[in-house]
Design a protein around this motif. Structure first.
Motif, PDB file in Angstrom:
ATOM      1  N   GLU A   1      38.896  40.117  35.761  1.00 45.52           N
ATOM      2  CA  GLU A   1      37.596  40.214  35.104  1.00 45.52           C
ATOM      3  C   GLU A   1      37.646  39.577  33.712  1.00 45.52           C
ATOM      4  OE1 GLU A   1      37.856  44.185  37.464  1.00 45.52           O
ATOM      5  OE2 GLU A   1      39.205  42.643  36.689  1.00 45.52           O
TER       6      GLU A   1
ATOM      7  N   LYS B   1      31.327  41.716  40.338  1.00 44.59           N
ATOM      8  CA  LYS B   1      30.873  42.896  41.069  1.00 44.59           C
ATOM      9  C   LYS B   1      31.921  43.337  42.100  1.00 44.59           C
ATOM     10  CE  LYS B   1      26.920  44.480  43.879  1.00 44.59           C
ATOM     11  NZ  LYS B   1      27.594  44.731  45.174  1.00 44.59           N
TER      12      LYS B   1
ATOM     13  N   GLY C   1      34.977  44.878  40.587  1.00 44.75           N
ATOM     14  CA  GLY C   1      34.711  46.260  40.195  1.00 44.75           C
ATOM     15  C   GLY C   1      34.732  47.208  41.384  1.00 44.75           C
ATOM     16  N   GLU C   2      34.162  46.783  42.489  1.00 45.42           N
ATOM     17  CA  GLU C   2      34.097  47.634  43.677  1.00 45.42           C
ATOM     18  C   GLU C   2      35.483  47.932  44.249  1.00 45.42           C
ATOM     19  OE1 GLU C   2      31.586  45.448  46.283  1.00 45.42           O
ATOM     20  OE2 GLU C   2      29.712  46.109  45.334  1.00 45.42           O
TER      21      GLU C   2
ATOM     22  N   ASP D   1      38.339  47.728  42.461  1.00 46.30           N
ATOM     23  CA  ASP D   1      39.250  48.043  41.359  1.00 46.30           C
ATOM     24  C   ASP D   1      40.262  46.919  41.134  1.00 46.30           C
ATOM     25  OD1 ASP D   1      40.063  49.673  39.271  1.00 46.30           O
ATOM     26  OD2 ASP D   1      41.534  50.759  40.487  1.00 46.30           O
TER      27      ASP D   1
END
Length: 292
Positions: free
Chosen positions: A156, A234, A237-238, A240
């Motif tokens: 990220e 996204k 994040g989903e 990890d």
């Protein structure tokens, strides 16, 4: 045509038996051979750490630099010789702790090199301290009650910092990792590949079984578009951050070399030097006198 054997030297790796770094070295070798790269056209630059020993195990150009400083050295090598294929290697401590300032700027600068980081979530060379990638609760000599710091979300961070090629692999999935390294080396700009490479000696928490159970290939995510920045963030994040494959690629942002040439209104300054100021004995003698 180079073969795998052409990249071997007489130095035997001293990684622990079962260390994931063996697989990373094999994948890099397979990738450069598949791309038709020869030892005299490859430079492997590394920092300090177990992973950074890798440069000494290749028969190619290379430099074992200071802790966290492999990237500025490698960028200098590439800008001095744009025809050279430059692969930079390090670990999560080297890259994301002392070297994080250089890593961030390399993401945004976009020099045409490939950065392979062997991520084992621990400092191995110095005998098992927490790294910026260690999980919450990870017990080590420096965190006897468990680490309480959140691990750095590096993919990220790379995307947010302007990286144009962000990928993540697992060293046991050699075919996928080889393909990611090949794609990274063919990408015009800075290529970042984070590789899960288990430490069998100092990190029993994030071992082979852990990654086998928790990693998800992006090939299984329906409709995934590697050019969609928002979707990449996204999905990271989903899951990890526990995904493998090509996460994000931006083919529109020019490399540092192309941007610099455009800013200078012409070819790379090195080319101009060779054309406009051809070296001569007279010039050499003049410079010697000036700097005596």
């Amino acid at each position: 045509m180079a073969t795998v054997a052409d990249f071997r030297n007489d130095i035997r790796p001293n990684w622990c038996p079962g260390c994931g770094h063996y697989g990373v070295q094999a994948a890099i070798t397979d990738a450069v051979v598949a791309l038709g790269i020869t030892p005299d056209n490859l430079a492997v630059i590394s920092g300090i750490g177990c992973s950074s020993r890798i440069g000494g195990y290749f028969y190619a150009y290379g430099a074992h630099t200071t802790h966290g400083r492999a990237l500025p050295y490698a960028q200098g090598v590439k800008l001095a010789n744009e025809d050279l294929n430059v692969v930079v290697c390090g670990g999560d401590g080297d890259a994301y702790a002392i070297g994080m300032g250089h890593t961030i700027h390399a993401f945004k600068r976009n020099v045409n090199i490939t950065y392979v980081v062997m991520d084992n979530h621990v400092y191995g060379l110095t005998k098992g301290q927490t790294s910026p990638r260690s999980d919450v609760g990870f017990v080590t000599k420096t965190s006897p009650h468990g680490s309480f710091e959140s691990p750095l979300p590096i993919c990220e961070t790379a995307i947010a910092s302007g990286a144009t090629f962000v990928a993540q692999g697992y060293m046991t999935n050699r075919a996928e990792l080889v393909e990611l390294i090949k794609q990274g080396m063919q990408h015009e700009g800075f290529s970042f590949i984070n590789v899960f490479s288990p430490c069998v000696t100092y990190n029993k928490r994030n071992g082979y079984d852990y990654f086998k159970e928790n990693l998800t290939s992006l090939s299984k995510v329906e409709g995934y578009d590697v050019h969609d920045r928002a979707q990449a963030l996204k999905v990271l994040g989903e899951y990890d951050g526990l995904v493998t494959g090509l996460i994000y690629q931006n083919t529109e942002k020019p490399s540092f070399e192309k941007a610099m040439a455009a800013a200078n209104g012409g070819p790379h300054p090195r080319a101009l030097i060779h054309e406009v100021a051809k070296p001569s004995q007279e010039l050499f003698d003049q410079l010697c006198e000036e700097f005596k």
